[in-house]
Enzyme design. Structure first.
Site, short mmCIF file in Angstrom:
data_model
loop_
_atom_site.label_atom_id
_atom_site.label_comp_id
_atom_site.label_asym_id
_atom_site.label_seq_id
_atom_site.Cartn_x
_atom_site.Cartn_y
_atom_site.Cartn_z
N LEU A 158 -62.63 29.75 11.55
CA LEU A 158 -61.10 29.90 11.27
C LEU A 158 -60.21 29.03 10.23
CD1 LEU A 158 -60.02 31.18 14.66
CD2 LEU A 158 -60.42 32.62 12.76
N ASP A 199 -45.83 36.56 -4.95
CA ASP A 199 -45.93 37.59 -3.94
C ASP A 199 -46.30 36.85 -2.47
OD1 ASP A 199 -45.22 39.87 -5.51
OD2 ASP A 199 -47.33 39.54 -6.54
N HIS A 255 -51.70 42.88 -6.07
CA HIS A 255 -52.00 43.31 -4.62
C HIS A 255 -53.27 43.88 -4.25
CE1 HIS A 255 -47.18 43.73 -4.39
NE2 HIS A 255 -47.56 42.31 -4.60
N GLU A 256 -53.47 44.87 -4.97
CA GLU A 256 -54.80 45.61 -5.11
C GLU A 256 -56.15 44.85 -5.10
OE1 GLU A 256 -51.52 48.23 -6.19
OE2 GLU A 256 -52.38 46.49 -7.14
N CYS A 272 -47.93 37.57 -9.17
CA CYS A 272 -48.08 38.54 -10.06
C CYS A 272 -48.78 38.37 -11.30
CB CYS A 272 -46.70 39.25 -10.07
SG CYS A 272 -46.68 40.57 -11.14
#
Length: 144
Positions: free
Chosen positions: A84, A67, A101-102, A60
């Site tokens: 991958l 997070d 997060h965004e 954060c």
């Protein structure tokens, strides 16, 4: 046989091991993490690739608390397909970033589109609840 780039130091008294201050090979690979692609084996055929990354972490930017999220990536390739292992290392590079997060999900989308140029892609970050708040961020892109 290849020797490990970092060797733990062992204490002869109690048999415990202490890590040296050298950067571990995994940390180097994560820090260098970039999205690598290869040619689509079936160009011209529309097919969907779904990838789940259940161990996403970042920090954060306000509190510094970690997070945790599961990232769901779904795309229809055009000329390139993501490798991958490179994707795993790229995603792991977020673990020490102070990012919302965004912004994290939007940045993953931007980087993925730049690397693969897919016909369509959607990325969803399903963040674990923290402080009784559950967040899901979903972004998508469609080639014009």
């Amino acid at each position: 046989m290849r020797e490990s780039p970092t060797k733990p130091d062992f204490s002869p008294e109690d048999g415990s091991q202490e890590e040296t201050s050298e950067t571990k090979y995994g940390e180097r690979l994560i820090a260098e993490g970039e999205l690598i692609t290869f040619p689509n084996p079936r160009p011209g055929r529309r097919y969907e690739i779904k990838i789940t990354l259940p161990e996403f972490t970042c920090k954060c930017p306000f509190s510094g608390y970690p997070d945790f999220a599961t990232i769901y990536l779904s795309y229809i390739p055009s000329e390139r397909v993501v490798e991958l292992k490179a994707l795993k290392l790229y995603i792991n590079s977020y673990r020490d970033r102070y990012i919302s997060h965004e912004e994290s999900i939007n940045q993953i989308l931007d980087d993925f589109v730049a690397a693969c140029d897919p016909l369509e892609v959607s990325i969803e970050g399903d963040f674990n609840p923290r402080g009784n708040v559950h967040t899901v961020i979903k972004v998508s892109h469609q080639k014009e």
